[in-house]
Design a protein around this motif. Structure first.
Motif, PDB file in Angstrom:
ATOM      1  N   THR A  81       0.672  -1.097   0.029  1.00 57.62           N
ATOM      2  CA  THR A  81       0.029  -0.019   0.147  1.00 57.62           C
ATOM      3  C   THR A  81       0.905   1.279   0.009  1.00 57.62           C
ATOM      4  O   THR A  81       1.775   1.541   0.845  1.00 57.62           O
ATOM      5  CB  THR A  81      -0.837   0.039   1.241  1.00 57.62           C
ATOM      6  N   PRO A  82       0.742   1.987  -1.084  1.00 55.53           N
ATOM      7  CA  PRO A  82       1.594   3.207  -1.191  1.00 55.53           C
ATOM      8  C   PRO A  82       1.294   4.244  -0.048  1.00 55.53           C
ATOM      9  O   PRO A  82       0.132   4.376   0.444  1.00 55.53           O
ATOM     10  CB  PRO A  82       1.550   3.716  -2.569  1.00 55.53           C
ATOM     11  N   PRO A  83       2.216   5.163   0.662  1.00 52.68           N
ATOM     12  CA  PRO A  83       2.003   5.908   1.538  1.00 52.68           C
ATOM     13  C   PRO A  83       1.179   7.234   0.941  1.00 52.68           C
ATOM     14  O   PRO A  83       1.494   7.555  -0.332  1.00 52.68           O
ATOM     15  CB  PRO A  83       3.410   6.513   2.189  1.00 52.68           C
ATOM     16  N   THR A  84       0.478   7.739   1.696  1.00 50.44           N
ATOM     17  CA  THR A  84      -0.252   9.172   1.465  1.00 50.44           C
ATOM     18  C   THR A  84       0.476  10.163   2.172  1.00 50.44           C
ATOM     19  O   THR A  84       1.114  10.161   2.986  1.00 50.44           O
ATOM     20  CB  THR A  84      -1.658   8.754   1.712  1.00 50.44           C
ATOM     21  N   GLN A  85      -0.073  11.417   1.775  1.00 53.75           N
ATOM     22  CA  GLN A  85       0.579  12.590   2.631  1.00 53.75           C
ATOM     23  C   GLN A  85       0.122  12.355   3.921  1.00 53.75           C
ATOM     24  O   GLN A  85       0.850  12.708   5.080  1.00 53.75           O
ATOM     25  CB  GLN A  85      -0.078  13.750   2.059  1.00 53.75           C
ATOM     26  N   ALA A  86      -0.886  11.764   4.167  1.00 52.55           N
ATOM     27  CA  ALA A  86      -1.591  11.558   5.691  1.00 52.55           C
ATOM     28  C   ALA A  86      -0.994  10.545   6.530  1.00 52.55           C
ATOM     29  O   ALA A  86      -1.086  10.670   7.794  1.00 52.55           O
ATOM     30  CB  ALA A  86      -3.040  11.525   5.813  1.00 52.55           C
ATOM     31  N   SER A  87      -0.290   9.612   5.830  1.00 55.54           N
ATOM     32  CA  SER A  87       0.517   8.430   6.477  1.00 55.54           C
ATOM     33  C   SER A  87       1.638   8.774   7.464  1.00 55.54           C
ATOM     34  O   SER A  87       1.932   7.749   8.357  1.00 55.54           O
ATOM     35  CB  SER A  87       0.570   7.425   5.687  1.00 55.54           C
ATOM     36  N   GLY A  88       2.166  10.134   7.570  1.00 54.10           N
ATOM     37  CA  GLY A  88       3.042  10.225   8.409  1.00 54.10           C
ATOM     38  C   GLY A  88       4.754   9.918   7.868  1.00 54.10           C
ATOM     39  O   GLY A  88       5.564   9.963   8.708  1.00 54.10           O
ATOM     40  N   VAL A  89       4.753   9.385   6.704  1.00 59.99           N
ATOM     41  CA  VAL A  89       5.976   9.141   6.061  1.00 59.99           C
ATOM     42  C   VAL A  89       6.918  10.126   5.727  1.00 59.99           C
ATOM     43  O   VAL A  89       6.130  11.328   5.232  1.00 59.99           O
ATOM     44  CB  VAL A  89       5.762   8.193   4.870  1.00 59.99           C
ATOM     45  N   THR A  90       8.084  10.303   6.003  1.00 57.60           N
ATOM     46  CA  THR A  90       8.943  11.392   5.473  1.00 57.60           C
ATOM     47  C   THR A  90       8.925  11.504   4.048  1.00 57.60           C
ATOM     48  O   THR A  90       8.820  10.418   3.368  1.00 57.60           O
ATOM     49  CB  THR A  90      10.301  11.065   6.151  1.00 57.60           C
ATOM     50  N   ARG A  91       9.181  12.956   3.643  1.00 53.90           N
ATOM     51  CA  ARG A  91       9.202  13.091   2.308  1.00 53.90           C
ATOM     52  C   ARG A  91      10.421  12.212   1.730  1.00 53.90           C
ATOM     53  O   ARG A  91      10.166  11.535   0.623  1.00 53.90           O
ATOM     54  CB  ARG A  91       9.691  14.618   2.149  1.00 53.90           C
ATOM     55  N   ARG A  92      11.710  12.095   2.270  1.00 57.13           N
ATOM     56  CA  ARG A  92      12.533  11.284   1.839  1.00 57.13           C
ATOM     57  C   ARG A  92      12.213   9.791   1.543  1.00 57.13           C
ATOM     58  O   ARG A  92      12.395   9.083   0.365  1.00 57.13           O
ATOM     59  CB  ARG A  92      13.625  11.228   2.731  1.00 57.13           C
TER      60      ARG A  92
END
Length: 188
Positions: A81-92
């Motif tokens: 499942t790809p991360p979304t903006q809301a998932s808390g994943v760092t930009r890098r």
């Protein structure tokens, strides 16, 4: 040479292994130390399906993990499942994650580790910021001398005001939010 040698006369150094609980310098928040379990070592293939971790296509038996019963598609079905903006994943990590995926598995590169917290449903770990470089590894903790329920509002807060608010919270809730069942326990 090993990254940490000051305790070599007391506890012999060895490189981190799968399943070790390790202390390391955060790769995403300079100056912050984390304690997490090593789930993937160089060359391992990792994925989660419905919250179960698979390492090299074998489901892990993890009696030590804690779950709160919440569900999150990204967290529980990583990396499919790809991360979304809301998932808390760092930009890098959002930019580079796909380059480490082979046949639905995250492949751990040389000299890096994939770590996860034992409190799986509430752990800020490699799923959110990526691998831990070998040079960030400090060592293995021996025991938990004190464990306190940290409010989510205090995670990664670094200002003086935030730290003072946390100290005030500890003083106010020392007895009712200290995790007594974890205090003064050997780390396994």
């Amino acid at each position: 040479s090993p990254p940490t040698t000051w305790m070599a006369p007391i506890i012999p150094y060895r490189y981190p292994r799968f399943g070790d609980v390790s202390v390391f310098l955060s790769p995403s928040e300079p100056g912050i130390y984390f304690v997490k379990r090593i789930i993937g070592v160089p060359g391992d293939h990792i994925h989660l399906r419905n919250g179960v971790v698979y390492r090299n296509d074998q489901p892990l038996s993890e009696p030590y993990i804690m779950r709160d019963g919440s569900r999150d598609q990204y967290r529980d079905n990583f990396p499919s499942t790809p991360p979304t903006q809301a998932s808390g994943v760092t930009r890098r990590w959002r930019r580079t994650l796909a380059s480490f995926i082979v046949d639905g598995n995250l492949v751990v590169p040389n000299s890096e580790y994939f770590v996860m917290g034992d409190n799986r449903d509430d752990s800020y770990d490699s799923r959110y910021w990526g691998f831990v470089p070998q040079q960030n590894m400090v060592g293995r903790p021996m025991f938990v001398y004190w464990s306190f329920e940290t409010p989510p509002s205090q995670y990664l807060k670094t200002s003086v005001g935030d730290r003072l608010a946390f100290v005030g919270n500890v003083v106010e809730h020392f007895f009712d939010e200290t995790r007594w069942n974890r205090t003064l326990r050997q780390v396994r």
